[in-house]
Write a protein that holds these residues in place. Structure first.
Motif: not given
Length: 348
Positions: A123-149
């Motif tokens: 969160l500290n690393e992403w805080a300066t990024e303009p797309e902070f909210q997308k980064l928080v969700n990407a953290f979630y979706f990437e793993q969920k995507n892999a586990e469906i497979r």
């Protein structure tokens, strides 16, 4: 580690956005209550989950209204419809036929917990990024995507309490596509033998090469249902096949061409080396015959700040299942063994 002031502000905005999207108060989310993902967000959730994945973007991904359902939105051919009748004597009226049918198998969703945490460090690393909210969700979706497979290929049961230490690929989370064939179409699920023939490939094997095996396996599928078939195979099998073809080629150009073909098709059908696919296994069906279904309105989440472990816990759950539309259009072969492969007869 402490969460930085900038990260705290960014995450607070994230919670405000979540509250707005899902129709709850910020206080409700801050107190760690579970909330249901809104229909609009649910649609976007599926879009992000499936759209950019090479496998999931090709299969049938949809929703169902009930926890138990039979019709998953896939229709399967019931036979030829074209024809004619002689009704000159008015005794043989024309009979319309239904295009496709369901397979009559009931599917029950399984509650799937998908609980993760986001370290304060991230969160500290992403805080300066303009797309902070997308980064928080990407953290979630990437793993969920892999586990469906993972679960789709390896799932064999729905345990009351799962054990990820023993079942590293989600074997006990849900019933995947391969297990569906074993359960509902066992005559299309072969292990070690096809009839009296052992599944060995090579010069001294029962089958001359992988192409020979796939050709005979496809013959199990009714001719009218062989459209758009794909050969899913473990990466090690396609590598073994490619190595044998390379060794048997007369020059490098022919070798490179043979290897390229070996990785792209088997038995004249497209080959697909799927992530997390079981080794020494072949699964033949079409992409659109495979399904991952989620119950509408079943996606629920809650966020909980956990300063003890310097992270934010994200609890999530869904009701979902894996299915096949037409079991006649699927063949599973397991326990394949290569024995002294004849490189000059690789089939490419």
């Amino acid at each position: 580690m402490e969460i930085s002031q900038l990260a705290y502000q960014a995450f607070s905005l994230f919670k405000e956005q979540q509250a707005k999207l899902h129709g709850v108060s910020v206080d409700f989310i801050t107190k760690g209550h579970m909330f249901t993902v809104s229909p609009k967000v649910e649609r976007n959730w599926f879009k992000h989950l499936y759209a950019n994945d090479d496998l999931l973007s090709k299969i049938h991904t949809g929703t169902c209204k009930e926890m138990i359902c039979e019709d998953i939105g896939l229709v399967t051919p019931t036979g030829i419809i074209s024809g004619r009748v002689n009704n000159a004597d008015r005794k043989n009226p024309r009979q319309p036929r239904k295009i496709g049918s369901t397979n009559g198998i009931q599917y029950q969703t399984a509650t799937t917990h998908f609980d993760t945490y986001i370290p304060y460090r991230s969160l500290n690393e992403w805080a300066t990024e303009p797309e902070f909210q997308k980064l928080v969700n990407a953290f979630y979706f990437e793993q969920k995507n892999a586990e469906i497979r993972m679960i789709g290929w390896n799932g064999i049961k729905k345990a009351d309490v799962t054990d990820p230490a023993t079942n590293e690929l989600g074997q006990d989370v849900n019933i995947g596509w391969l297990q569906r064939v074993r359960d509902h179409k066992p005559e299309h699920a072969f292990k070690d033998k096809i009839g009296e023939l052992t599944v060995t490939i090579g010069k001294t094997g029962t089958f001359k090469n992988l192409d020979d095996l796939v050709t005979k396996a496809i013959a199990v599928i009714p001719p009218a249902k062989r459209k758009n078939l794909v050969v899913f195979a473990s990466d090690n099998m396609l590598l073994d096949r490619a190595s044998a073809l390379y060794a048997g080629a007369n020059n490098k150009d022919l070798a490179d061409n043979a290897v390229s073909i070996a990785r792209k098709e088997v038995g004249g059908r497209p080959a697909y080396a799927a992530d997390f696919f079981p080794e020494n296994t072949i699964f033949i069906t079409s992409f659109d015959n495979m399904a991952h279904i989620t119950q509408t309105g079943s996606i629920r989440q809650r966020l909980e700040e956990n300063s003890t472990f310097s992270c934010v816990d994200r609890f999530s759950e869904t009701e979902e299942f894996y299915a096949l539309g037409d079991y006649d259009k699927a063949v599973l072969i397991e326990g394949i063994v290569f024995v002294e492969e004849d490189a000059n007869e690789g089939g490419a």
